[in-house]
Motif scaffolding. Structure first.
Motif, mmCIF file in Angstrom:
data_model
loop_
_atom_site.group_PDB
_atom_site.id
_atom_site.type_symbol
_atom_site.label_atom_id
_atom_site.label_comp_id
_atom_site.label_asym_id
_atom_site.label_seq_id
_atom_site.Cartn_x
_atom_site.Cartn_y
_atom_site.Cartn_z
ATOM 1 N N GLN A 199 0.835 -1.190 0.000
ATOM 2 C CA GLN A 199 0.000 0.000 0.000
ATOM 3 C C GLN A 199 0.878 1.252 0.000
ATOM 4 N N ALA A 200 0.534 2.209 -0.843
ATOM 5 C CA ALA A 200 1.199 3.512 -0.830
ATOM 6 C C ALA A 200 0.381 4.503 -1.633
ATOM 7 N N ASP A 201 0.347 5.726 -1.154
ATOM 8 C CA ASP A 201 -0.223 6.852 -1.891
ATOM 9 C C ASP A 201 0.945 7.523 -2.610
ATOM 10 N N VAL A 202 1.005 7.387 -3.934
ATOM 11 C CA VAL A 202 2.176 7.872 -4.662
ATOM 12 C C VAL A 202 2.323 9.381 -4.608
ATOM 13 N N SER A 203 1.269 10.095 -4.210
ATOM 14 C CA SER A 203 1.386 11.551 -4.110
ATOM 15 C C SER A 203 2.107 11.982 -2.840
ATOM 16 N N SER A 204 2.434 11.026 -1.981
ATOM 17 C CA SER A 204 3.177 11.292 -0.747
ATOM 18 C C SER A 204 4.569 10.679 -0.843
ATOM 19 N N HIS A 205 5.595 11.521 -0.789
ATOM 20 C CA HIS A 205 6.965 11.015 -0.888
ATOM 21 C C HIS A 205 7.263 10.040 0.248
ATOM 22 N N ASN A 206 6.831 10.358 1.447
ATOM 23 C CA ASN A 206 7.091 9.480 2.580
ATOM 24 C C ASN A 206 6.412 8.124 2.425
ATOM 25 N N SER A 207 5.211 8.129 1.878
ATOM 26 C CA SER A 207 4.491 6.881 1.653
ATOM 27 C C SER A 207 5.226 6.019 0.635
ATOM 28 N N VAL A 208 5.706 6.630 -0.423
ATOM 29 C CA VAL A 208 6.465 5.898 -1.447
ATOM 30 C C VAL A 208 7.755 5.342 -0.859
ATOM 31 N N LYS A 209 8.435 6.144 -0.077
ATOM 32 C CA LYS A 209 9.691 5.698 0.543
ATOM 33 C C LYS A 209 9.450 4.473 1.430
ATOM 34 N N ALA A 210 8.392 4.500 2.223
ATOM 35 C CA ALA A 210 8.069 3.366 3.085
ATOM 36 C C ALA A 210 7.747 2.121 2.257
ATOM 37 N N MET A 211 7.033 2.300 1.151
ATOM 38 C CA MET A 211 6.701 1.174 0.283
ATOM 39 C C MET A 211 7.951 0.527 -0.286
ATOM 40 N N VAL A 212 8.863 1.331 -0.794
ATOM 41 C CA VAL A 212 10.077 0.784 -1.402
ATOM 42 C C VAL A 212 10.916 0.060 -0.349
ATOM 43 N N ASN A 213 10.976 0.588 0.839
ATOM 44 C CA ASN A 213 11.697 -0.098 1.920
ATOM 45 C C ASN A 213 11.073 -1.459 2.218
ATOM 46 N N GLU A 214 9.746 -1.523 2.182
ATOM 47 C CA GLU A 214 9.062 -2.793 2.440
ATOM 48 C C GLU A 214 9.294 -3.782 1.299
ATOM 49 N N ILE A 215 9.340 -3.281 0.072
ATOM 50 C CA ILE A 215 9.648 -4.151 -1.065
ATOM 51 C C ILE A 215 11.037 -4.750 -0.907
ATOM 52 N N HIS A 216 12.001 -3.937 -0.503
ATOM 53 C CA HIS A 216 13.354 -4.444 -0.273
ATOM 54 C C HIS A 216 13.336 -5.557 0.763
ATOM 55 N N GLY A 273 3.907 11.767 -8.427
ATOM 56 C CA GLY A 273 3.949 10.358 -8.052
ATOM 57 C C GLY A 273 5.031 9.607 -8.800
ATOM 58 N N ALA A 274 5.151 9.872 -10.096
ATOM 59 C CA ALA A 274 6.197 9.226 -10.889
ATOM 60 C C ALA A 274 7.585 9.700 -10.464
ATOM 61 N N ILE A 275 7.690 10.978 -10.134
ATOM 62 C CA ILE A 275 8.982 11.522 -9.696
ATOM 63 C C ILE A 275 9.390 10.921 -8.356
ATOM 64 N N TYR A 276 8.473 10.879 -7.401
ATOM 65 C CA TYR A 276 8.794 10.322 -6.076
ATOM 66 C C TYR A 276 9.204 8.851 -6.188
ATOM 67 N N THR A 277 8.443 8.084 -6.966
ATOM 68 C CA THR A 277 8.719 6.652 -7.066
ATOM 69 C C THR A 277 10.054 6.404 -7.767
ATOM 70 N N THR A 278 10.324 7.167 -8.802
ATOM 71 C CA THR A 278 11.617 7.043 -9.479
ATOM 72 C C THR A 278 12.752 7.379 -8.527
ATOM 73 N N LYS A 279 12.594 8.454 -7.774
ATOM 74 C CA LYS A 279 13.644 8.861 -6.838
ATOM 75 C C LYS A 279 13.970 7.743 -5.847
ATOM 76 N N GLU A 280 12.945 7.073 -5.335
ATOM 77 C CA GLU A 280 13.173 6.035 -4.329
ATOM 78 C C GLU A 280 13.688 4.725 -4.930
ATOM 79 N N CYS A 281 13.477 4.522 -6.227
ATOM 80 C CA CYS A 281 13.930 3.286 -6.887
ATOM 81 C C CYS A 281 15.243 3.462 -7.640
ATOM 82 N N ILE A 282 15.733 4.672 -7.740
ATOM 83 C CA ILE A 282 16.806 4.960 -8.683
ATOM 84 C C ILE A 282 18.099 4.213 -8.365
#
Length: 255
Positions: free
Chosen positions: A58-75, A114-123
């Protein structure tokens, strides 16, 4: 052997619609899908049951913090991300006369930021893996749009430029970045809660506005995403693949 065996793919907004079709197609070639949803957990869980090796996040892509938490959980649950599909988005139609700060902010926050935040956290993952980014644009962002879609179109034009800039910025890291620009696709976003009669009229309207006299299916976009995610597109970078049936529209139509 699949074309994407054991590749970990994050697809934002993948519990339904085009994201779901992309997830199903990539999983059929061996990818393990990180299914992102914001509110529709039930659809995400249903998709997880169908796709071997997938997980939901779960993540709201419009929230940078939410995206960051999601990517950490994926890892933690799956590992390093090989492929990112920036698919999450909304279609909000309104005219200049109905301009509203919150509506404009929301569409920019989800579709572009949302695309910018997600790219930043996955880069860093993508650099490490010599990975792939696929951005979901729209033919509305490359010159063709319906009435009352100005702000949506601006966000999708931003996705087109983001694609080209990322391809340039990440070329030394051997990360390929391309985009898909769909025309009218029959999906949750375009149909919504319309009646069967309204849906039928939409189909006929959009079929008449394409050179191929047809409307698009989510599977058409899934096929394109597989091409861009695989080695078959190894000589493509910074490009926008328009899939709209050869739309011959003008700017006077409404959705």
């Amino acid at each position: 052997m699949g074309k994407l065996d054991n590749k970990i793919v994050l697809i934002t907004g993948s519990s339904r619609g085009l994201g779901r079709a992309i997830a199903v197609k990539l999983a059929s070639e061996g990818a393990r899908i990180a299914i992102n949803y914001n509110k529709d957990r039930r659809s995400a869980e249903e998709l997880r049951e169908k796709l071997k090796g997938s997980e939901i996040f779960q993540a709201d892509v419009s929230s940078h913090n939410s995206v960051k938490a999601m990517v950490n959980e994926i890892h933690r649950k799956m590992g390093t991300i090989d492929i990112l599909v920036n698919n999450a988005g909304i279609l909000s139609t309104f005219s200049w006369d109905d301009f509203d700060d919150e509506k404009v902010k929301k569409i920019f926050d989800i579709n572009l930021m949302g695309a910018i935040y997600t790219t930043k956290e996955c880069i860093e993952d993508l650099r490490k893996q010599h990975g792939i980014i696929i951005n979901m644009a729209s033919n509305a962002g490359v010159g063709t749009a319906a009435k009352n879609t100005t702000f949506y179109s601006i966000t999708k034009a931003g996705i087109v430029m983001l694609t080209k800039r990322l391809a340039f910025d990440l070329m030394d890291d051997h990360v390929r970045v391309n985009a898909i620009a769909p025309g009218w696709i029959e999906s949750d976003m375009t149909i919504g809660n319309k009646s069967e009669d309204e849906i039928g009229k939409l189909r006929e309207s959009f079929r008449a506005r394409t050179e191929l006299n047809m409307t698009g299916k989510p599977e058409n976009i899934g096929d394109a995403a597989l091409f861009l995610a695989s080695s078959e597109s190894e000589y493509m970078n910074g490009q926008v693949l328009v899939i709209d049936g050869g739309r011959i529209d003008n700017l006077t139509h409404s959705l």
